[in-house]
Scaffold this motif. Structure first.
Motif, PDB file in Angstrom:
ATOM      1  N   ARG A  84       0.831  -1.212   0.000  1.00  0.00           N
ATOM      2  CA  ARG A  84       0.000   0.000   0.000  1.00  0.00           C
ATOM      3  C   ARG A  84       0.864   1.261   0.000  1.00  0.00           C
ATOM      4  N   ALA A  85       2.130   1.126   0.383  1.00  0.00           N
ATOM      5  CA  ALA A  85       3.029   2.268   0.334  1.00  0.00           C
ATOM      6  C   ALA A  85       3.387   2.647  -1.097  1.00  0.00           C
ATOM      7  N   GLY A  86       3.144   1.737  -2.033  1.00  0.00           N
ATOM      8  CA  GLY A  86       3.373   2.048  -3.439  1.00  0.00           C
ATOM      9  C   GLY A  86       4.723   1.656  -3.976  1.00  0.00           C
ATOM     10  N   TRP A  87       5.528   0.929  -3.176  1.00  0.00           N
ATOM     11  CA  TRP A  87       6.846   0.513  -3.652  1.00  0.00           C
ATOM     12  C   TRP A  87       7.229  -0.828  -3.018  1.00  0.00           C
ATOM     13  N   HIS A  88       8.174  -1.494  -3.653  1.00  0.00           N
ATOM     14  CA  HIS A  88       8.720  -2.724  -3.091  1.00  0.00           C
ATOM     15  C   HIS A  88      10.137  -2.898  -3.610  1.00  0.00           C
ATOM     16  N   LEU A  89      11.006  -3.427  -2.771  1.00  0.00           N
ATOM     17  CA  LEU A  89      12.394  -3.689  -3.148  1.00  0.00           C
ATOM     18  C   LEU A  89      12.649  -5.184  -3.143  1.00  0.00           C
ATOM     19  N   VAL A  90      13.199  -5.708  -4.236  1.00  0.00           N
ATOM     20  CA  VAL A  90      13.652  -7.094  -4.290  1.00  0.00           C
ATOM     21  C   VAL A  90      15.172  -7.076  -4.240  1.00  0.00           C
ATOM     22  N   ASP A  91      15.717  -7.642  -3.182  1.00  0.00           N
ATOM     23  CA  ASP A  91      17.176  -7.757  -3.057  1.00  0.00           C
ATOM     24  C   ASP A  91      17.586  -9.092  -3.668  1.00  0.00           C
ATOM     25  N   ASP A  92      18.184  -9.027  -4.849  1.00  0.00           N
ATOM     26  CA  ASP A  92      18.557 -10.231  -5.599  1.00  0.00           C
ATOM     27  C   ASP A  92      20.036 -10.568  -5.435  1.00  0.00           C
ATOM     28  N   SER A  93      20.680  -9.918  -4.458  1.00  0.00           N
ATOM     29  CA  SER A  93      22.132 -10.012  -4.344  1.00  0.00           C
ATOM     30  C   SER A  93      22.622 -11.422  -4.058  1.00  0.00           C
ATOM     31  N   LYS A  94      21.833 -12.218  -3.372  1.00  0.00           N
ATOM     32  CA  LYS A  94      22.283 -13.543  -2.955  1.00  0.00           C
ATOM     33  C   LYS A  94      21.670 -14.682  -3.766  1.00  0.00           C
ATOM     34  N   SER A  95      20.819 -14.366  -4.716  1.00  0.00           N
ATOM     35  CA  SER A  95      20.209 -15.448  -5.490  1.00  0.00           C
ATOM     36  C   SER A  95      21.245 -16.061  -6.420  1.00  0.00           C
ATOM     37  N   PHE A  96      21.002 -17.296  -6.802  1.00  0.00           N
ATOM     38  CA  PHE A  96      21.906 -17.972  -7.720  1.00  0.00           C
ATOM     39  C   PHE A  96      21.637 -17.515  -9.150  1.00  0.00           C
ATOM     40  N   LEU A  97      22.614 -17.817 -10.015  1.00  0.00           N
ATOM     41  CA  LEU A  97      22.520 -17.446 -11.422  1.00  0.00           C
ATOM     42  C   LEU A  97      22.386 -18.695 -12.286  1.00  0.00           C
ATOM     43  N   PHE A  98      22.020 -18.478 -13.538  1.00  0.00           N
ATOM     44  CA  PHE A  98      22.003 -19.550 -14.526  1.00  0.00           C
ATOM     45  C   PHE A  98      23.200 -19.398 -15.456  1.00  0.00           C
ATOM     46  N   ASP A  99      23.805 -20.538 -15.806  1.00  0.00           N
ATOM     47  CA  ASP A  99      24.895 -20.493 -16.776  1.00  0.00           C
ATOM     48  C   ASP A  99      24.335 -20.428 -18.196  1.00  0.00           C
ATOM     49  N   ASP A 100      25.200 -20.515 -19.192  1.00  0.00           N
ATOM     50  CA  ASP A 100      24.757 -20.393 -20.576  1.00  0.00           C
ATOM     51  C   ASP A 100      24.839 -21.719 -21.325  1.00  0.00           C
ATOM     52  N   SER A 101      24.760 -22.836 -20.594  1.00  0.00           N
ATOM     53  CA  SER A 101      24.796 -24.152 -21.237  1.00  0.00           C
ATOM     54  C   SER A 101      23.481 -24.440 -21.950  1.00  0.00           C
ATOM     55  N   ASP A 102      23.467 -25.528 -22.706  1.00  0.00           N
ATOM     56  CA  ASP A 102      22.278 -25.890 -23.473  1.00  0.00           C
ATOM     57  C   ASP A 102      21.058 -26.019 -22.559  1.00  0.00           C
ATOM     58  N   TRP A 103      21.216 -26.697 -21.428  1.00  0.00           N
ATOM     59  CA  TRP A 103      20.180 -26.706 -20.394  1.00  0.00           C
ATOM     60  C   TRP A 103      20.724 -25.862 -19.259  1.00  0.00           C
ATOM     61  N   ARG A 104      20.264 -24.633 -19.175  1.00  0.00           N
ATOM     62  CA  ARG A 104      20.849 -23.679 -18.234  1.00  0.00           C
ATOM     63  C   ARG A 104      20.854 -24.253 -16.820  1.00  0.00           C
ATOM     64  N   TRP A 105      21.998 -24.126 -16.172  1.00  0.00           N
ATOM     65  CA  TRP A 105      22.180 -24.759 -14.863  1.00  0.00           C
ATOM     66  C   TRP A 105      22.604 -23.727 -13.835  1.00  0.00           C
ATOM     67  N   VAL A 106      22.439 -24.089 -12.593  1.00  0.00           N
ATOM     68  CA  VAL A 106      22.724 -23.162 -11.510  1.00  0.00           C
ATOM     69  C   VAL A 106      24.222 -22.892 -11.393  1.00  0.00           C
ATOM     70  N   LYS A 107      24.560 -21.645 -11.067  1.00  0.00           N
ATOM     71  CA  LYS A 107      25.934 -21.292 -10.735  1.00  0.00           C
ATOM     72  C   LYS A 107      25.912 -20.221  -9.658  1.00  0.00           C
ATOM     73  N   LYS A 108      26.986 -20.165  -8.893  1.00  0.00           N
ATOM     74  CA  LYS A 108      27.087 -19.176  -7.829  1.00  0.00           C
ATOM     75  C   LYS A 108      27.520 -17.829  -8.398  1.00  0.00           C
ATOM     76  N   ARG A 109      27.191 -16.783  -7.678  1.00  0.00           N
ATOM     77  CA  ARG A 109      27.692 -15.455  -8.027  1.00  0.00           C
ATOM     78  C   ARG A 109      29.182 -15.371  -7.667  1.00  0.00           C
ATOM     79  N   ALA A 110      29.924 -14.669  -8.511  1.00  0.00           N
ATOM     80  CA  ALA A 110      31.352 -14.519  -8.262  1.00  0.00           C
ATOM     81  C   ALA A 110      31.632 -13.554  -7.123  1.00  0.00           C
ATOM     82  N   CYS A 111      30.715 -12.621  -6.919  1.00  0.00           N
ATOM     83  CA  CYS A 111      30.942 -11.562  -5.923  1.00  0.00           C
ATOM     84  C   CYS A 111      29.969 -11.728  -4.760  1.00  0.00           C
ATOM     85  N   SER A 112      30.482 -11.944  -3.586  1.00  0.00           N
ATOM     86  CA  SER A 112      29.612 -12.126  -2.420  1.00  0.00           C
ATOM     87  C   SER A 112      29.258 -10.799  -1.756  1.00  0.00           C
TER      88      SER A 112
END
Length: 882
Positions: A171-199
């Protein structure tokens, strides 16, 4: 239904635009374009800002100035059209302005903090100012993993209250999504999980939308992936019961559904399809998981004492036009007892008969699992999988990666890559981003009125994170632990009400725990309850075109089929305080009965939003912006339709949704003004809907007391198997008797049987029905109905006739007078039949009925019936008049 459609031309233009911008089909995982358009990016040294929409800005800080372009678990498609914005530097401060937001950042000041970064609203109806660390007190919540062992929102045992977390809407009209710690997808044929390089990096997404909630959801859908459409059959009835069924028992069950003419599309086979006594063959593997559950629940080999020839069983189910899913508890990996263990062990390099350990983040294991174990079962006829992961929360190979989240991704995208059919799984919610992998299994809720009362709110609130396809154990899963043995039986009234909610929710699936007394087959109940259950399921199948259109709109817009009222009425305080009500699609407001009846009906208080609404139970148009109170008998559901709406329906003949696309369509045009709709269709079970393999048919209507006009425009688009012709029936509920009906200028005559090329009238529902012969779908059609100069007020007549008939029936069973019932009483109870026989006399018959209703209490009062009977009957008739 599409809102605010001004003309057929506008609709067709919108369809063309939608097709042009549709997400293309892909052989692998669609909607993963991590890199944003260069024109959307503002980069200065250690910070990067990406303007993803006028309301969404990605904000990155990196100590070494390197940033993330790979898709993340949450945000998979950052390549969006670049919105208009400005970027300037004044006095060492970066200013970014969009139509809706004004961002400032003090360059060279390091990590984002309250002292160097802020975002303020521009041109929004709700003003706000934000900086890092600010609390979001008015968030409207999202969803959670499961309802296991919850009675309403309170867990058995410890009394813990269910936490629905934070959603995208506030109701405040805003929301923040902190995506800093989520995992990433690689660029393989079946995209797979990878960790972020920067913690230490910051990766934040600011959503600023004021009260434009639906735009915020649309923005999230664009950059986090769309809410996928389940196959069409998934919107039918799912039968599920935790029970050790045999092949013969399953066949008998299906035969009973057919015998009682109850539609059915999906048959769920719980875990007893495989052996569950795995621990007996090797005690050293007898372990318990973190939940105290024996890991021996895992299995992939048919129990041939129950299913001697499973391939033939599955083939027979498909001959009955049934889809099948099997339950999986995969935690124990693949043991040497499994029929395909040797092949899997060889592929994994496992020797000595050791178990093949489960690890969903191990690509080698997962590929082996599907290739050697699961896909052969699909080849035999299993259509999709029910995942039931209840073991350790995170991956052992990739700490922090939710097993629930990752299993949803793996199973859904594997089915997409397989590309034989539209992807479908059902499993628990794994967290933000999991909306891309439907359907949700909400777990083992406690059988209680409290649980039923909570589920409408729970389901609607999940749309705040786009998780629009929760599938509940309709009727509840388990009794409370402390319930005495002699009370452990189904409450028929509670079950009917739960089924009614299920019919007006995304997925209709009954289920229960393995307890002998939990028998939910409709034919096991009393005739009254059986009739209410069958009517509910029939109503679900009738609504399927409306539901399927709403599913497409959820995919296109990010607005789920079942959602809170505050999406459409964000400035109405009441919209936030009606947890038992929700919108079901664009045109239906539903307030399920969630409390027991008293004296034959349940009283429900309902807030109607501003506008005009058709009360489907009473058959009247009423003004919104007010609280009302209505009573509902066992077979009635509080459903209010926008006045003038056009709702696409199925004819009564449709009993399977996977085979329903034969070109027949019912357009139900409600009273109260102008209406617009578009009716969606596609092949039903392919991924082609993500591209250009679908169609829309635009409908415009206007209906008032004098006449009705319905225009059906030529179908736009195409898809494989599309019927060349359309056969349309126009229904006008609570309609006066037409004086003249024309279709494209040609006059239609009234008929008794309602054959094609004629119109008929149903006295029981007060509905005029015009049946137009099949014609090419690329042709338009115009239906006009003129009512003449003898209008009759039909508002509330449906309710009065039904309640009067019930009162007269009650009176007959309590009539102890030697004299017969007064004639007026008998005739008042047959008002619908009298109209059915002589619809041309409708105005006269209505006046006669209302006159009888005014005097039958007095006539009964003057009879020799018992005083208590007279008092009760008078109260029933007085309630009708109110």
């Amino acid at each position: 239904m599409i809102r605010n459609l001004l003309s057929a031309g506008a609709l067709i233009g919108a369809i063309a635009a939608c097709q042009a911008n549709a997400v293309p089909a892909a052989a692998n995982t669609p909607e993963m374009q991590g890199r944003a358009a260069p024109g959307a990016i503002v980069q200065r040294d250690h910070v990067r800002f990406t303007v993803l929409s006028p309301r969404v800005i990605r904000m990155e800080w990196s100590p070494d100035g390197r940033f993330v372009d790979s898709p993340s678990q949450v945000f998979v498609d950052r390549e969006q059209p670049v919105p208009a914005f400005t970027s300037t530097v004044r006095g060492g401060v970066l200013h970014i302005e969009t139509e809706a937001l004004r961002l400032t950042y003090k360059l060279g000041s390091g990590r984002f903090s309250a002292t160097n970064l802020s975002v303020r609203s521009r041109n929004l109806d709700t003003a706000f100012g934000w900086h890092p660390g600010m609390a979001e007190a008015s968030n409207l919540h999202g969803t959670t993993r499961t309802l296991d062992r919850f009675r309403g929102n309170i867990r058995l045992g410890d009394g813990e209250k269910l936490d629905l977390g934070r959603g995208l809407i506030s109701r405040a009209g805003w929301h923040l999504v902190d995506d800093s710690k989520s995992f990433l997808f690689d660029d393989s044929d079946w995209r797979w999980v990878k960790k972020r390089a920067c913690s230490d990096c910051q990766d934040l997404y600011f959503f600023g939308y004021g009260h434009q909630y639906e735009k915020a959801l649309g923005d999230f859908a664009a950059i986090a992936g769309r809410e996928p459409m389940p196959p069409r059959y998934a919107f039918g009835y799912w039968w599920s019961r935790y029970w050790n069924y045999s092949d013969a028992e399953m066949r008998k069950l299906v035969g009973d559904f057919q015998r009682y003419r109850i539609p059915l599309d999906v048959l769920v086979v719980d875990m007893d399809w495989h052996r569950t006594d795995d621990l007996s063959w090797d005690p050293k593997y007898a372990k318990q998981d973190a939940f105290g559950q024996l890991v021996g629940w895992t299995g992939y080999t048919w129990n041939r004492s129950l299913f001697p020839e499973p391939e033939r069983f599955l083939s027979w189910l498909h001959e009955q036009d049934l889809k099948t899913t099997l339950n999986l508890h995969p935690a124990s990996g693949i043991t040497r007892r499994e029929a395909r263990y040797d092949e899997a062990a060889k592929a994994m390099g496992v020797t000595g008969g050791k178990p093949i350990a489960f690890e969903a983040a191990d690509k080698r294991f997962v590929n082996t699992w599907f290739d050697k174990v699961l896909d052969p079962l699909r080849d035999d006829g299993v259509n999709f999988w029910w995942l039931d992961w209840q073991q350790w929360p995170d991956s052992k190979k990739v700490p922090g990666l939710s097993n629930t989240w990752w299993l949803n991704y793996v199973f859904y995208t594997h089915m997409q890559r397989d590309s034989r059919n539209r992807a479908l799984i059902y499993h628990r919610w794994g967290g933000l981003g999991n909306h891309r992998y439907q359907v949700g299994f909400s777990g083992d809720s406690v059988i209680s009125w409290e649980s039923l009362a909570y589920q409408p709110y729970f389901t609607a609130t999940a749309s705040n994170v786009l998780y629009g396809y929760w599938s509940h154990d309709i009727g509840g899963h388990m009794f409370p632990d402390d319930l005495p043995e002699d009370e452990r039986h189904i409450d028929p009234e509670l079950y009917v009400r739960w089924m009614q909610f299920g019919a007006f929710s995304p997925i209709l699936r009954t289920h229960s725990s393995k307890e002998a007394g939990l028998r939910k087959e409709p034919w096991r109940f009393s005739p009254e309850v059986f009739a209410a259950i069958r009517q509910t399921i029939d109503r679900r199948y009738a609504m399927a075109p409306y539901i399927y259109t709403a599913a497409r709109e959820a995919y296109d817009s990010g607005v789920s089929m079942l959602r809170p009222l505050y999406y459409a009425w964000p400035d109405e305080d009441r919209a936030y305080k009606t947890p038992g009500e929700y919108m079901f699609g664009d045109d239906m407001l539903v307030a399920p009965v969630t409390q027991p009846m008293k004296d034959g009906s349940a009283t429900v208080s309902i807030w109607l939003p501003p506008g005009r609404w058709y009360d489907s139970n009473r058959g009247e148009v009423i003004a919104g912006g007010q609280m009302i109170e209505r009573d509902y008998t066992l077979d009635e559901v509080p459903v209010f339709v926008r006045a003038g709406a056009v709702v696409p329906m199925n004819p009564d003949s449709v009993r399977k949704l996977q085979t329903m696309d034969n070109g027949e369509l019912v357009l139900r045009v409600f009273p109260g003004g102008a209406g617009h709709a578009r009716v969606y269709a596609d092949a039903g079970d392919s991924e082609g809907y993500r591209g250009d393999q679908y169609s829309f048919t635009a409908v415009e209507s206007r209906r008032d007391a004098d006449d009705a006009d319905v225009t059906v425009h030529p179908r736009e688009g195409r898809y494989p198997g599309m019927p060349a012709e359309k056969q349309i029936t126009v229904e006008l509920p609570v309609s006066a008797i037409p004086e003249r009906v024309t279709v494209d200028g040609a006059a239609y005559q009234r008929s008794e049987d309602g054959h094609a090329g004629s119109w008929s009238y149903d006295g029981g529902s007060l509905t005029a029905r015009i049946v137009v012969p099949a014609r090419p779908a690329d042709q338009s059609m115009h239906v006009r109905v003129d009512y003449g100069r003898d209008p009759v007020d039909l508002d509330g007549l449906l309710y009065r006739m039904k309640r009067t008939a019930a009162a007269v029936e009650w009176l007959k069973y309590h009539w102890n007078s030697p004299s017969p019932l007064p004639d007026d009483v008998s005739l008042a109870g047959q008002a619908a039949r009298l109209i059915d026989y002589r619809p041309e006399r409708l105005p006269t018959l209505v006046r006669e009925f209302d006159a009888r209703l005014d005097r039958i209490s007095e006539q009964v009062a003057a009879s020799h019936a018992d005083h208590s009977v007279k008092v009760k009957f008078a109260a029933m008739i007085d309630a009708i008049a109110e």
